[in-house]
Motif scaffolding. Sequence first.
Motif, PDB file in Angstrom:
ATOM      1  N   GLN A   6      -8.497  11.404   9.187  1.00  0.00           N
ATOM      2  CA  GLN A   6      -8.372  12.314   8.220  1.00  0.00           C
ATOM      3  C   GLN A   6      -6.881  12.202   7.409  1.00  0.00           C
ATOM      4  OE1 GLN A   6      -7.661  16.453   9.738  1.00  0.00           O
ATOM      5  NE2 GLN A   6      -8.686  17.414   7.747  1.00  0.00           N
ATOM      6  N   ALA A   7      -6.051  11.669   8.252  1.00  0.00           N
ATOM      7  CA  ALA A   7      -4.977  11.259   7.663  1.00  0.00           C
ATOM      8  C   ALA A   7      -4.931  10.284   6.858  1.00  0.00           C
ATOM      9  CB  ALA A   7      -3.835  10.887   8.799  1.00  0.00           C
TER      10      ALA A   7
ATOM     11  N   ALA B  94      -6.401  11.906   3.634  1.00  0.00           N
ATOM     12  CA  ALA B  94      -5.107  12.819   2.961  1.00  0.00           C
ATOM     13  C   ALA B  94      -4.233  11.683   2.013  1.00  0.00           C
ATOM     14  CB  ALA B  94      -4.742  13.820   3.970  1.00  0.00           C
ATOM     15  N   GLY B  95      -3.938  10.600   2.901  1.00  0.00           N
ATOM     16  CA  GLY B  95      -3.213   9.433   2.025  1.00  0.00           C
ATOM     17  C   GLY B  95      -3.770   8.972   0.847  1.00  0.00           C
TER      18      GLY B  95
ATOM     19  N   ALA C 188      -5.157  10.623  -1.414  1.00  0.00           N
ATOM     20  CA  ALA C 188      -5.034  11.635  -2.260  1.00  0.00           C
ATOM     21  C   ALA C 188      -3.779  11.418  -2.846  1.00  0.00           C
ATOM     22  CB  ALA C 188      -4.823  13.031  -1.709  1.00  0.00           C
ATOM     23  N   THR C 189      -2.483  10.734  -2.231  1.00  0.00           N
ATOM     24  CA  THR C 189      -1.311  10.589  -2.645  1.00  0.00           C
ATOM     25  C   THR C 189      -1.376   9.262  -3.507  1.00  0.00           C
ATOM     26  OG1 THR C 189      -0.349  11.371  -0.765  1.00  0.00           O
ATOM     27  CG2 THR C 189       1.110  10.165  -2.167  1.00  0.00           C
TER      28      THR C 189
ATOM     29  N   VAL D 171      -3.333  10.287  -7.058  1.00  0.00           N
ATOM     30  CA  VAL D 171      -2.539  10.636  -7.926  1.00  0.00           C
ATOM     31  C   VAL D 171      -1.214   9.736  -8.622  1.00  0.00           C
ATOM     32  CG1 VAL D 171      -0.471  12.396  -8.030  1.00  0.00           C
ATOM     33  CG2 VAL D 171      -2.663  12.926  -6.777  1.00  0.00           C
ATOM     34  N   PHE D 172      -0.890   9.045  -7.601  1.00  0.00           N
ATOM     35  CA  PHE D 172       0.353   7.976  -8.287  1.00  0.00           C
ATOM     36  C   PHE D 172      -0.299   6.877  -9.112  1.00  0.00           C
ATOM     37  CE2 PHE D 172       3.573  10.038  -5.642  1.00  0.00           C
ATOM     38  CZ  PHE D 172       4.649   9.926  -6.479  1.00  0.00           C
TER      39      PHE D 172
ATOM     40  N   LEU E  36      -0.846   8.552 -12.634  1.00  0.00           N
ATOM     41  CA  LEU E  36       0.428   8.798 -13.164  1.00  0.00           C
ATOM     42  C   LEU E  36       0.884   7.267 -13.600  1.00  0.00           C
ATOM     43  CD1 LEU E  36       1.772  11.449 -10.928  1.00  0.00           C
ATOM     44  CD2 LEU E  36       1.074  11.570 -13.164  1.00  0.00           C
ATOM     45  N   ARG E  37       1.156   6.312 -12.598  1.00  0.00           N
ATOM     46  CA  ARG E  37       1.681   5.055 -12.917  1.00  0.00           C
ATOM     47  C   ARG E  37       0.697   4.381 -13.999  1.00  0.00           C
ATOM     48  NH1 ARG E  37       6.164   4.366 -10.679  1.00  0.00           N
ATOM     49  NH2 ARG E  37       6.673   5.100  -8.774  1.00  0.00           N
TER      50      ARG E  37
ATOM     51  N   ARG F  92      -7.581   2.027   2.676  1.00  0.00           N
ATOM     52  CA  ARG F  92      -6.432   2.354   1.898  1.00  0.00           C
ATOM     53  C   ARG F  92      -6.358   1.603   0.658  1.00  0.00           C
ATOM     54  NH1 ARG F  92      -2.879   5.832   4.203  1.00  0.00           N
ATOM     55  NH2 ARG F  92      -2.047   6.435   2.171  1.00  0.00           N
TER      56      ARG F  92
ATOM     57  N   ILE G 174       6.443  -0.943  -8.361  1.00  0.00           N
ATOM     58  CA  ILE G 174       6.696   0.331  -9.294  1.00  0.00           C
ATOM     59  C   ILE G 174       6.514  -0.387 -10.605  1.00  0.00           C
ATOM     60  CG2 ILE G 174       8.464   1.548 -10.375  1.00  0.00           C
ATOM     61  CD1 ILE G 174       9.713   2.112  -7.624  1.00  0.00           C
TER      62      ILE G 174
END
Lengths: 282, 263
Positions: A42-43, A46-47, A49-50, A53-54, A57-58, A140, A212
Amino acid sequence: MRFAAIIAAVNRLRGAVASYDVLSPYPQLVRAGFQRFSTYRQAALAGLATNTVFGFLRASVLVAVLAQRGPVGGYDIAAAVTYVWLGQGLLNVVNLWSDRELAGRVRTGDIVIDLGRPWDLQTALLATDFGRAGYAVLMRLVPPVAFGALFFPFRWPERPVTWVLFAVAMALGTAVSFGIRFLLNLSAFWLLDARGVLAVWGTVGGLLSGLILPLAWFPAWAQAVLAWTPFPALFQMPIDVFLERGDPLAVLAHQLFWAAALFALGRVTLARGSRRLVVQGG
Amino acid sequence: MGKSVYARIVASRIRSQLAYPVSFALDVFSQLLGQSMELLAILVIFTQVTSLGGFSAGEVVLIYGLAATAFGLADLAVGQVEALPDYIRTGELDVLLLRPLGALAQLLSADVQLRRVGRVAVGLVTLAWALRDVEWTPLRVVVAVVAPLAGAVLLSAIWIAANCVSFWLVDGREVANSVTYGSDFATSYPITVYGPWLRRIMCFVVPGAFVAYFPALALTGRPDPLGFPDAVRYCSPLVAAAMVGVAALVWRTGVRRYQGTGS
């Protein structure tokens, strides 16, 4: 009591044990690392999701830059978008952050137990880290890359051999990252609390290793300096192998050199650090 | 009475962090560095282009400065809400709920991470630099002062609402993180760089555009490339107030739903 005496005793014991033990513990540790992280499904979800999102955006920012002018540093829109999504996926494979366990064990003194076990601590941790990375590739790396490929222009490798080279580059990137994390964690032998050092790496590492922004977008002098460091081996280099930019063998050689150099440095540091170790009590 | 209790708790937290000055200085430094990375990324981008999403380097830096100041202040004030998943998982939340004090206020004052002033410092310095070109009017002075505060309230409310997801999910930390740090990143750039869907989300769902983008338009006086009416750029305090209401509602619903994690 000096700790070196224990190590010497354990080493003698280990010789005796090894002659009986047919199986090396390290392949099993790779499996254990894989299984340990697969417990937290589950973690991992959820990870994702981050990462997503990034990634969104990036990728948006890079696309906006490229819409302004043509390719920057040889990256067109598809290559830049692929760069972002691979970077978000690799983030958990090479594991830039969240590795503080060893420093904690140094601080609490539990490291004594680790050093006393019939294994080579550094190799054992590396094996476990490879297992963790293997799980991260499945949970991941693949999903965000698939997501990015679905919703954005994406650049897949043209030559089949690139997949093999990418897998090797990813493994070597993990080894380099491990080497850096291992050294930073060992600073706890001297500082007692490695949190500050790890926090600084956590923030600076992303920029220096190309997470980045692609390092090819940096000013020429910065690129020249970074080429002499192990940092590009984490993100820039595996991604460039995937994008088929430059000579992949030169990339792998750079990664291999730094993985080996950091491993050797870690070995010396661990030896010196454990000499500082004082075990209290009986 | 209640107020003095919180004041005392917060003061004691701050004192305890100052007890190790070297460690504290390093912590502040790492926060400072962490906040500067995105600014460096922006500066690197502007070595390649002269405008991003239709905005010049100075304007993007202004947006970044507003966003970073708001983020730093919010992080200082309510950053502790990140601990909510742990409180729920370990059942410690029961303890907070039993005490005759507000559970949220207790949670937030449980630890004040003073090192986060490092982030505020980066934001303020950048903001001061970016504001030197502004043609000042009384209204713009008000915007310059109010915008970071309203932005901080807005971000605080968003985070509290986002962290409430832990009342429903066992391991909601990462989901909440994506909102927290996603909003930090997203508000640092002009919303014109994002696609139409992301932009709509940032204006109307998670209203991050009101943290920095719209106030920056008010400060520079430039027309909105997206064609929103001029009044929108002064709406940040109203949006912040509305978001506080939403966050309060979500928090209450979450707490009411909370049943503990068992023995």
